[in-house]
Design a protein around this motif. Structure first.
Motif, PDB file in Angstrom:
ATOM      1  N   ILE A 156       0.835  -1.211   0.000  1.00 31.09           N
ATOM      2  CA  ILE A 156       0.000   0.000   0.000  1.00 31.09           C
ATOM      3  C   ILE A 156       0.864   1.252   0.000  1.00 31.09           C
ATOM      4  O   ILE A 156       0.632   2.190  -0.772  1.00 31.09           O
ATOM      5  CB  ILE A 156      -0.969  -0.003   1.201  1.00 31.09           C
ATOM      6  CG1 ILE A 156      -1.964  -1.159   1.075  1.00 31.09           C
ATOM      7  CG2 ILE A 156      -1.715   1.336   1.292  1.00 31.09           C
ATOM      8  CD1 ILE A 156      -2.894  -1.305   2.253  1.00 31.09           C
ATOM      9  N   MET A 157       1.879   1.269   0.863  1.00 30.04           N
ATOM     10  CA  MET A 157       2.766   2.425   0.930  1.00 30.04           C
ATOM     11  C   MET A 157       3.544   2.602  -0.367  1.00 30.04           C
ATOM     12  O   MET A 157       3.750   3.729  -0.835  1.00 30.04           O
ATOM     13  CB  MET A 157       3.737   2.276   2.098  1.00 30.04           C
ATOM     14  CG  MET A 157       4.676   3.463   2.286  1.00 30.04           C
ATOM     15  SD  MET A 157       3.784   5.009   2.624  1.00 30.04           S
ATOM     16  CE  MET A 157       3.260   4.692   4.318  1.00 30.04           C
ATOM     17  N   LEU A 158       3.946   1.490  -0.978  1.00 31.85           N
ATOM     18  CA  LEU A 158       4.667   1.579  -2.255  1.00 31.85           C
ATOM     19  C   LEU A 158       3.810   2.240  -3.329  1.00 31.85           C
ATOM     20  O   LEU A 158       4.295   3.062  -4.111  1.00 31.85           O
ATOM     21  CB  LEU A 158       5.096   0.190  -2.735  1.00 31.85           C
ATOM     22  CG  LEU A 158       6.458  -0.336  -2.292  1.00 31.85           C
ATOM     23  CD1 LEU A 158       6.715  -1.703  -2.893  1.00 31.85           C
ATOM     24  CD2 LEU A 158       7.579   0.625  -2.659  1.00 31.85           C
ATOM     25  N   LYS A 159       2.544   1.884  -3.360  1.00 31.89           N
ATOM     26  CA  LYS A 159       1.642   2.489  -4.345  1.00 31.89           C
ATOM     27  C   LYS A 159       1.530   3.993  -4.131  1.00 31.89           C
ATOM     28  O   LYS A 159       1.519   4.774  -5.084  1.00 31.89           O
ATOM     29  CB  LYS A 159       0.260   1.841  -4.262  1.00 31.89           C
ATOM     30  CG  LYS A 159       0.207   0.438  -4.837  1.00 31.89           C
ATOM     31  CD  LYS A 159      -1.211  -0.127  -4.786  1.00 31.89           C
ATOM     32  CE  LYS A 159      -1.271  -1.520  -5.403  1.00 31.89           C
ATOM     33  NZ  LYS A 159      -2.639  -2.092  -5.352  1.00 31.89           N
ATOM     34  N   VAL A 177      12.685   7.379 -10.205  1.00 38.06           N
ATOM     35  CA  VAL A 177      11.802   6.631 -11.107  1.00 38.06           C
ATOM     36  C   VAL A 177      10.740   5.865 -10.338  1.00 38.06           C
ATOM     37  O   VAL A 177       9.540   6.044 -10.558  1.00 38.06           O
ATOM     38  CB  VAL A 177      12.608   5.655 -11.978  1.00 38.06           C
ATOM     39  CG1 VAL A 177      11.678   4.789 -12.826  1.00 38.06           C
ATOM     40  CG2 VAL A 177      13.574   6.432 -12.871  1.00 38.06           C
ATOM     41  N   ALA A 178      11.154   5.001  -9.407  1.00 37.07           N
ATOM     42  CA  ALA A 178      10.192   4.187  -8.658  1.00 37.07           C
ATOM     43  C   ALA A 178      10.893   3.476  -7.513  1.00 37.07           C
ATOM     44  O   ALA A 178      12.114   3.296  -7.517  1.00 37.07           O
ATOM     45  CB  ALA A 178       9.527   3.163  -9.573  1.00 37.07           C
ATOM     46  N   CYS A 179      10.080   3.067  -6.544  1.00 39.99           N
ATOM     47  CA  CYS A 179      10.538   2.168  -5.489  1.00 39.99           C
ATOM     48  C   CYS A 179       9.852   0.822  -5.721  1.00 39.99           C
ATOM     49  O   CYS A 179       8.750   0.758  -6.262  1.00 39.99           O
ATOM     50  CB  CYS A 179      10.189   2.714  -4.107  1.00 39.99           C
ATOM     51  SG  CYS A 179      11.052   4.246  -3.715  1.00 39.99           S
ATOM     52  N   TYR A 180      10.493  -0.276  -5.273  1.00 40.77           N
ATOM     53  CA  TYR A 180      10.037  -1.598  -5.653  1.00 40.77           C
ATOM     54  C   TYR A 180       9.878  -2.524  -4.453  1.00 40.77           C
ATOM     55  O   TYR A 180      10.514  -2.341  -3.410  1.00 40.77           O
ATOM     56  CB  TYR A 180      11.027  -2.224  -6.638  1.00 40.77           C
ATOM     57  CG  TYR A 180      11.266  -1.377  -7.867  1.00 40.77           C
ATOM     58  CD1 TYR A 180      10.338  -1.338  -8.896  1.00 40.77           C
ATOM     59  CD2 TYR A 180      12.423  -0.596  -7.983  1.00 40.77           C
ATOM     60  CE1 TYR A 180      10.556  -0.550 -10.031  1.00 40.77           C
ATOM     61  CE2 TYR A 180      12.650   0.177  -9.112  1.00 40.77           C
ATOM     62  CZ  TYR A 180      11.710   0.196 -10.127  1.00 40.77           C
ATOM     63  OH  TYR A 180      11.930   0.980 -11.232  1.00 40.77           O
ATOM     64  N   GLY A 181       9.030  -3.540  -4.639  1.00 39.97           N
ATOM     65  CA  GLY A 181       8.809  -4.560  -3.633  1.00 39.97           C
ATOM     66  C   GLY A 181       9.341  -5.907  -4.076  1.00 39.97           C
ATOM     67  O   GLY A 181       9.954  -6.043  -5.148  1.00 39.97           O
ATOM     68  N   ARG A 182       9.112  -6.927  -3.254  1.00 40.96           N
ATOM     69  CA  ARG A 182       9.630  -8.267  -3.541  1.00 40.96           C
ATOM     70  C   ARG A 182       9.156  -8.788  -4.900  1.00 40.96           C
ATOM     71  O   ARG A 182       9.949  -9.353  -5.660  1.00 40.96           O
ATOM     72  CB  ARG A 182       9.206  -9.247  -2.445  1.00 40.96           C
ATOM     73  CG  ARG A 182       9.572 -10.692  -2.758  1.00 40.96           C
ATOM     74  CD  ARG A 182       9.092 -11.647  -1.688  1.00 40.96           C
ATOM     75  NE  ARG A 182       9.935 -11.539  -0.518  1.00 40.96           N
ATOM     76  CZ  ARG A 182      11.058 -12.234  -0.330  1.00 40.96           C
ATOM     77  NH1 ARG A 182      11.482 -13.056  -1.275  1.00 40.96           N
ATOM     78  NH2 ARG A 182      11.763 -12.101   0.763  1.00 40.96           N
ATOM     79  N   LYS A 183       7.870  -8.630  -5.223  1.00 43.07           N
ATOM     80  CA  LYS A 183       7.359  -9.158  -6.491  1.00 43.07           C
ATOM     81  C   LYS A 183       8.058  -8.510  -7.690  1.00 43.07           C
ATOM     82  O   LYS A 183       8.299  -9.164  -8.707  1.00 43.07           O
ATOM     83  CB  LYS A 183       5.850  -8.962  -6.577  1.00 43.07           C
ATOM     84  CG  LYS A 183       5.063  -9.876  -5.644  1.00 43.07           C
ATOM     85  CD  LYS A 183       3.567  -9.738  -5.862  1.00 43.07           C
ATOM     86  CE  LYS A 183       2.793 -10.703  -4.971  1.00 43.07           C
ATOM     87  NZ  LYS A 183       1.315 -10.577  -5.162  1.00 43.07           N
ATOM     88  N   ASP A 184       8.371  -7.220  -7.552  1.00 45.03           N
ATOM     89  CA  ASP A 184       9.113  -6.547  -8.623  1.00 45.03           C
ATOM     90  C   ASP A 184      10.485  -7.179  -8.801  1.00 45.03           C
ATOM     91  O   ASP A 184      10.917  -7.465  -9.929  1.00 45.03           O
ATOM     92  CB  ASP A 184       9.276  -5.055  -8.307  1.00 45.03           C
ATOM     93  CG  ASP A 184       7.962  -4.324  -8.211  1.00 45.03           C
ATOM     94  OD1 ASP A 184       7.162  -4.421  -9.154  1.00 45.03           O
ATOM     95  OD2 ASP A 184       7.727  -3.671  -7.182  1.00 45.03           O
ATOM     96  N   PHE A 185      11.170  -7.410  -7.683  1.00 44.26           N
ATOM     97  CA  PHE A 185      12.511  -7.986  -7.759  1.00 44.26           C
ATOM     98  C   PHE A 185      12.465  -9.416  -8.293  1.00 44.26           C
ATOM     99  O   PHE A 185      13.369  -9.845  -9.023  1.00 44.26           O
ATOM    100  CB  PHE A 185      13.188  -7.929  -6.391  1.00 44.26           C
ATOM    101  CG  PHE A 185      13.995  -6.677  -6.178  1.00 44.26           C
ATOM    102  CD1 PHE A 185      15.349  -6.741  -5.921  1.00 44.26           C
ATOM    103  CD2 PHE A 185      13.393  -5.423  -6.256  1.00 44.26           C
ATOM    104  CE1 PHE A 185      16.101  -5.584  -5.732  1.00 44.26           C
ATOM    105  CE2 PHE A 185      14.129  -4.263  -6.070  1.00 44.26           C
ATOM    106  CZ  PHE A 185      15.492  -4.342  -5.816  1.00 44.26           C
ATOM    107  N   GLU A 186      11.440 -10.155  -7.943  1.00 39.49           N
ATOM    108  CA  GLU A 186      11.290 -11.504  -8.483  1.00 39.49           C
ATOM    109  C   GLU A 186      11.157 -11.449 -10.004  1.00 39.49           C
ATOM    110  O   GLU A 186      11.740 -12.271 -10.720  1.00 39.49           O
ATOM    111  CB  GLU A 186      10.076 -12.184  -7.861  1.00 39.49           C
ATOM    112  CG  GLU A 186      10.275 -12.554  -6.395  1.00 39.49           C
ATOM    113  CD  GLU A 186       9.015 -13.086  -5.749  1.00 39.49           C
ATOM    114  OE1 GLU A 186       7.921 -12.963  -6.368  1.00 39.49           O
ATOM    115  OE2 GLU A 186       9.092 -13.621  -4.624  1.00 39.49           O
TER     116      GLU A 186
END
Length: 215
Positions: A156-159, A177-186
């Motif tokens: 939620i915070m990432l969005k 540009v953006a910050c990323y979460g685990r699913k992005d890194f996967e």
């Protein structure tokens, strides 16, 4: 209106060209807060043997300077988009270190050149993160590691960060540009051939992640 990759890189370059001469001072800026990441980067790197290290988005070469002080016999390379950052880093004359002005999304190095790549608070400036991962996979030696420290948060915070904060930062002339979460890194790993070994959200919204090239 969304910024193009060219516009974002131009904004990032302008920001850090201006910041280069003050980057290492003791003012309480966001740049100095990033120094708190350095011990964790070194601790992660030291878990395995290494000889050749690349620091992506090296800035003024602070991480390399710390490494070279402790391990003067190793070999270090720093790359940054900003010519002024590279000028400041080179002027330090760090032992066994070379600094190159270039784009981290297209690393200008030979295949299988490095045992490890570190990237501290630079990754969120890359318009094409998969290109960076692919480039790292190419220049890492088999079994080599990519160690990234940056910013992250829960879904939620990432969005909110990416939908609200990043556009506001653009109005200030910064090229985030953006910050990323685990699913992005996967996904980045899946598309680049790297393996995600560690993804942690640490205190202060800090991302600590390790990717590895297959043997």
């Amino acid at each position: 209106m969304a910024k193009s990759a060219t516009e974002l890189k131009s904004m990032t370059l302008k920001e850090f060209e201006k910041a280069a001469e003050q980057f290492d001072n003791d003012d309480p800026s966001v740049y100095n807060l990033c120094r708190k990441d350095y011990p964790d980067i070194l601790a992660e790197l030291e878990k395995e043997e290494f000889t050749d290290v690349l620091d992506a988005g090296c800035g003024t070469g602070a991480v390399i300077a710390l490494l070279a002080e402790k391990y003067p016999e190793k070999h270090y390379t720093g790359i940054d988009l900003s010519p002024k950052m590279i000028e400041v880093a080179s002027a330090k004359k760090t032992e066994n270190a070379v600094f190159v002005c270039g784009d981290c999304e297209n690393l200008p190095f030979k295949d299988n050149s490095f045992d490890a790549i570190t990237c501290s608070m630079s990754f969120h400036h890359y318009p094409h993160p998969v290109d960076f991962f692919r480039s790292c996979e190419r220049v890492l030696r088999p079994g080599g590691r990519l160690i990234i420290r940056d910013m992250t948060a829960g879904p939620i915070m990432l969005k909110l960060i990416n939908a609200v904060e990043i556009p506001l930062v653009h109005l200030m002339g910064k090229g985030d540009v953006a910050c990323y979460g685990r699913k992005d890194f996967e996904r980045f790993c899946q598309e680049s051939g790297l393996k995600l070994e560690l993804f942690e959200q640490r205190k202060g919204f800090r991302l600590h992640s390790v990717m590895r090239k297959s043997v």
